[in-house]
Design a protein around this motif. Structure first.
Motif, mmCIF file in Angstrom:
data_model
loop_
_atom_site.group_PDB
_atom_site.id
_atom_site.type_symbol
_atom_site.label_atom_id
_atom_site.label_comp_id
_atom_site.label_asym_id
_atom_site.label_seq_id
_atom_site.Cartn_x
_atom_site.Cartn_y
_atom_site.Cartn_z
ATOM 1 N N GLU A 22 0.822 -1.447 -0.014
ATOM 2 C CA GLU A 22 -0.230 0.315 -0.436
ATOM 3 C C GLU A 22 0.528 1.451 -0.338
ATOM 4 O O GLU A 22 1.968 1.142 0.889
ATOM 5 C CB GLU A 22 -0.737 0.017 1.444
ATOM 6 C CG GLU A 22 -2.406 -0.750 1.281
ATOM 7 C CD GLU A 22 -1.145 -2.477 2.226
ATOM 8 O OE1 GLU A 22 -0.084 -2.371 1.860
ATOM 9 O OE2 GLU A 22 -1.552 -3.816 1.406
ATOM 10 N N LYS A 23 0.722 2.225 -0.558
ATOM 11 C CA LYS A 23 1.391 3.103 -1.110
ATOM 12 C C LYS A 23 1.002 4.615 0.127
ATOM 13 O O LYS A 23 1.958 5.032 0.834
ATOM 14 C CB LYS A 23 0.718 4.132 -2.281
ATOM 15 C CG LYS A 23 1.350 2.700 -3.820
ATOM 16 C CD LYS A 23 2.870 3.495 -4.091
ATOM 17 C CE LYS A 23 3.043 2.771 -4.916
ATOM 18 N NZ LYS A 23 4.899 1.632 -4.249
ATOM 19 N N ASP A 24 0.127 4.533 0.866
ATOM 20 C CA ASP A 24 -0.158 4.724 2.347
ATOM 21 C C ASP A 24 0.065 4.627 3.047
ATOM 22 O O ASP A 24 -0.509 5.078 4.337
ATOM 23 C CB ASP A 24 -1.558 5.657 1.957
ATOM 24 C CG ASP A 24 -2.687 4.565 1.453
ATOM 25 O OD1 ASP A 24 -2.232 3.622 1.951
ATOM 26 O OD2 ASP A 24 -3.905 4.751 1.721
ATOM 27 N N ALA A 25 0.755 3.135 3.689
ATOM 28 C CA ALA A 25 0.719 2.388 4.654
ATOM 29 C C ALA A 25 1.931 4.023 5.985
ATOM 30 O O ALA A 25 2.318 4.494 4.926
ATOM 31 C CB ALA A 25 1.487 1.078 4.240
ATOM 32 N N GLN A 93 11.098 8.560 4.274
ATOM 33 C CA GLN A 93 9.938 9.340 4.092
ATOM 34 C C GLN A 93 10.100 9.763 2.195
ATOM 35 O O GLN A 93 8.800 9.921 1.479
ATOM 36 C CB GLN A 93 9.881 10.831 4.312
ATOM 37 C CG GLN A 93 9.234 10.463 5.660
ATOM 38 C CD GLN A 93 9.501 12.245 6.617
ATOM 39 O OE1 GLN A 93 10.903 12.879 6.802
ATOM 40 N NE2 GLN A 93 8.444 12.412 7.997
ATOM 41 N N SER A 94 11.152 9.975 1.900
ATOM 42 C CA SER A 94 11.286 10.557 0.889
ATOM 43 C C SER A 94 10.774 8.947 -0.467
ATOM 44 O O SER A 94 9.986 9.618 -1.452
ATOM 45 C CB SER A 94 13.139 10.411 -0.038
ATOM 46 O OG SER A 94 13.149 9.714 0.912
ATOM 47 N N MET A 95 10.632 7.914 0.301
ATOM 48 C CA MET A 95 9.961 6.801 -0.416
ATOM 49 C C MET A 95 8.595 6.590 -0.210
ATOM 50 O O MET A 95 7.654 5.950 -0.634
ATOM 51 C CB MET A 95 10.984 5.235 -0.324
ATOM 52 C CG MET A 95 12.231 6.149 -0.454
ATOM 53 S SD MET A 95 13.001 4.705 -1.271
ATOM 54 C CE MET A 95 13.971 3.489 -0.130
ATOM 55 N N ASN A 96 7.820 7.153 0.539
ATOM 56 C CA ASN A 96 6.828 7.006 1.151
ATOM 57 C C ASN A 96 6.087 9.043 0.949
ATOM 58 O O ASN A 96 5.394 8.795 2.523
ATOM 59 C CB ASN A 96 7.107 6.102 2.820
ATOM 60 C CG ASN A 96 6.807 4.741 2.023
ATOM 61 O OD1 ASN A 96 7.214 3.707 1.759
ATOM 62 N ND2 ASN A 96 8.729 4.588 2.552
ATOM 63 N N ASN A 97 5.586 8.739 0.285
ATOM 64 C CA ASN A 97 5.407 10.681 0.087
ATOM 65 C C ASN A 97 4.114 9.964 1.123
ATOM 66 O O ASN A 97 2.713 11.451 1.721
ATOM 67 C CB ASN A 97 5.086 11.016 -0.681
ATOM 68 C CG ASN A 97 6.520 11.428 -1.106
ATOM 69 O OD1 ASN A 97 7.642 11.792 -0.643
ATOM 70 N ND2 ASN A 97 6.600 11.362 -2.950
#
Length: 217
Positions: A22-25, A93-97
């Motif tokens: 999930e991209k917003d994990a 954070q840079s990989m999970n905006n």
């Protein structure tokens, strides 16, 4: 689990990165104990915290502070290690905006660094502090403590005596707007040797799951 190398203030830092689909994990970093006393990211408590967060749906990063393993640089009394932790969080954070939750967990020396990181980074929504060495380090910078979290220690801890942990917790309880939860695992030492590791990780998981449903600071 993918091994990662990312830039730190003194050169490269070595980590283990465990992304969710999930991209917003939610995201979490886990900080290891004292580099000069054998602390690494593969410490059992750190390893188990890492997987506990991953199993709760977090994208997780743990890493070696400067001078440990393949991380460049040398031990810097906690000052440089705090900068390393900030770099690790930047990388994560840079990989999970799109993450809505950001947590920091630390064990022993790592708990001290994690609490300092909390003061610098308003986006951190929760923390786990395992066996914080309140007898060795000054935690008075937590004024006020910006986020709610769990402080957990063992009743038989001889490295960081329970009385000092209780004094720290009592000080933090006086602050408004946040909730500090404190749990003491009966019979556990500083390192939560079995059978206490499972108890500690269970408490952490229960706490984090509850917080994720509450959406509070």
């Amino acid at each position: 689990m993918p091994e990662v190398i990312f830039p730190g203030p003194e050169g490269r830092l070595e980590g283990r990165y465990h992304p969710q689909k999930e991209k917003d994990a939610p995201i979490a970093i886990v900080l290891h104990p004292h580099p000069q006393f054998g602390g690494t990211m593969n410490n059992k408590v750190v390893y188990n915290l890492h997987y506990a967060f991953y199993n709760m749906g977090f994208t997780v990063l743990r890493f070696n502070f400067r001078g440990v393993g393949r991380s460049q640089g040398e031990y810097d009394q906690g000052i440089g290690e705090l900068s390393d932790a900030a770099s690790a969080l930047d990388y994560l954070q840079s990989m999970n905006n799109n993450s809505k939750h950001c947590w920091v967990a630390g064990f022993s020396f790592g708990a001290w660094i994690g609490m300092q990181l909390l003061m610098r980074r308003p986006e951190i929504t929760g923390f786990i502090s395992v066996s914080p060495p309140a007898n060795m380090y000054d935690f008075s910078f937590l004024a006020p403590c910006p986020a709610s979290g769990l402080i957990i220690n063992g009743s038989h801890d001889r490295v960081a005596p329970p009385a000092d942990t209780k004094a720290l917790v009592n000080k933090l309880h006086e602050q408004h707007g946040i909730t500090i939860t404190h749990q003491e695992v009966d019979g556990a030492d500083h390192f939560f040797k079995e059978p206490h590791m499972d108890t500690m990780i269970g408490s952490v998981s229960t706490y984090v799951k509850r917080r994720l449903t509450e959406n509070t600071r």
